[in-house]
Design an enzyme around this catalytic site. Structure first.
Site, PDB file in Angstrom:
ATOM      1  N   LEU A   3       0.942  -1.171   0.022  1.00 41.37           N
ATOM      2  CA  LEU A   3      -0.063   0.163  -0.017  1.00 41.37           C
ATOM      3  C   LEU A   3       0.892   1.328  -0.090  1.00 41.37           C
ATOM      4  CD1 LEU A   3      -2.564  -1.194   2.522  1.00 41.37           C
ATOM      5  CD2 LEU A   3      -2.784  -0.813  -0.044  1.00 41.37           C
ATOM      6  N   PRO A   4       0.521   2.032  -0.802  1.00 37.62           N
ATOM      7  CA  PRO A   4       1.476   3.526  -0.633  1.00 37.62           C
ATOM      8  C   PRO A   4       1.028   4.475   0.313  1.00 37.62           C
ATOM      9  CG  PRO A   4      -0.763   3.643  -2.149  1.00 37.62           C
ATOM     10  CD  PRO A   4      -0.521   2.117  -1.883  1.00 37.62           C
ATOM     11  N   CYS A   5       1.457   3.774   1.469  1.00 37.85           N
ATOM     12  CA  CYS A   5       1.231   4.373   2.694  1.00 37.85           C
ATOM     13  C   CYS A   5       2.087   5.622   2.821  1.00 37.85           C
ATOM     14  CB  CYS A   5       1.441   3.439   3.945  1.00 37.85           C
ATOM     15  SG  CYS A   5       2.904   2.354   3.541  1.00 37.85           S
ATOM     16  N   HIS A   6       3.152   6.091   1.865  1.00 43.31           N
ATOM     17  CA  HIS A   6       3.791   6.980   1.889  1.00 43.31           C
ATOM     18  C   HIS A   6       3.167   8.230   1.383  1.00 43.31           C
ATOM     19  CE1 HIS A   6       4.500   5.205  -1.982  1.00 43.31           C
ATOM     20  NE2 HIS A   6       4.306   6.397  -2.429  1.00 43.31           N
ATOM     21  N   ARG A   7       1.877   7.719   0.776  1.00 46.68           N
ATOM     22  CA  ARG A   7       1.233   9.037   0.118  1.00 46.68           C
ATOM     23  C   ARG A   7       0.196   9.538   1.226  1.00 46.68           C
ATOM     24  NH1 ARG A   7      -0.166   5.723  -5.034  1.00 46.68           N
ATOM     25  NH2 ARG A   7       1.896   5.868  -5.936  1.00 46.68           N
TER      26      ARG A   7
END
Length: 125
Positions: free
Chosen positions: A64-68
DNA sequence: ATCTTGACCTCTA
DNA sequence: CTAGAGGCCAAGA
């Protein structure tokens, strides 16, 4: 898919909240960022922003693009939970996201709010 | 079983 | 203006 799982089946309802968060985060388009509050609010509970953070922590390794996902101020609060302290920033920059002089994400230019997936394309209003 | 912490947000004094 | 407390949901000790 027709048979909805009983709410009192095994007690996995709690994780359902996590999955909702993951579903939203997974829908974050590249080059865009969202906030915990927006996600929580989209789920129905704006105050559950903290739980969103827990979901992301559990999302580590799920692709998951949790960095976004950033906080209300656009600060990378969860960068310390990544592989490295600057991994989150590097990833965001890699997507073309700009940072301010304070080291925060430009929400004004990349802010993306989770919205329910349009069932129909021509469905206006 | 209970209490505290946690990648937060918002309101009130 | 700043400071403090509350609330939400879940996991760890």
């Amino acid at each position: 898919m027709a048979a909805p799982p009983p709410s009192d089946a095994s007690g996995n309802d709690k994780q359902d909240f996590f999955k909702r968060v993951w579903a939203v985060v997974a829908r974050i388009p590249p080059g865009r960022v969202t906030t915990y509050g927006d996600i929580a609010e989209h789920l129905g509970t704006r105050s559950a922003a903290r739980t969103v953070g827990w979901a992301l922590k559990a999302a580590v390794g799920r692709g998951l693009p949790c960095h976004r996902v950033v906080n209300r101020f656009g600060a990378l609060t969860g960068k310390r939970h990544f592989e490295g302290p600057h991994v989150m920033e590097e990833r965001l920059r890699s997507e073309g996201i700009g940072f301010t002089d304070d080291g925060r994400v430009r929400l004004d230019e990349h802010r993306w709010v989770p919205r329910e997936p349009p069932p129909d394309v021509h469905a206006g209003t």
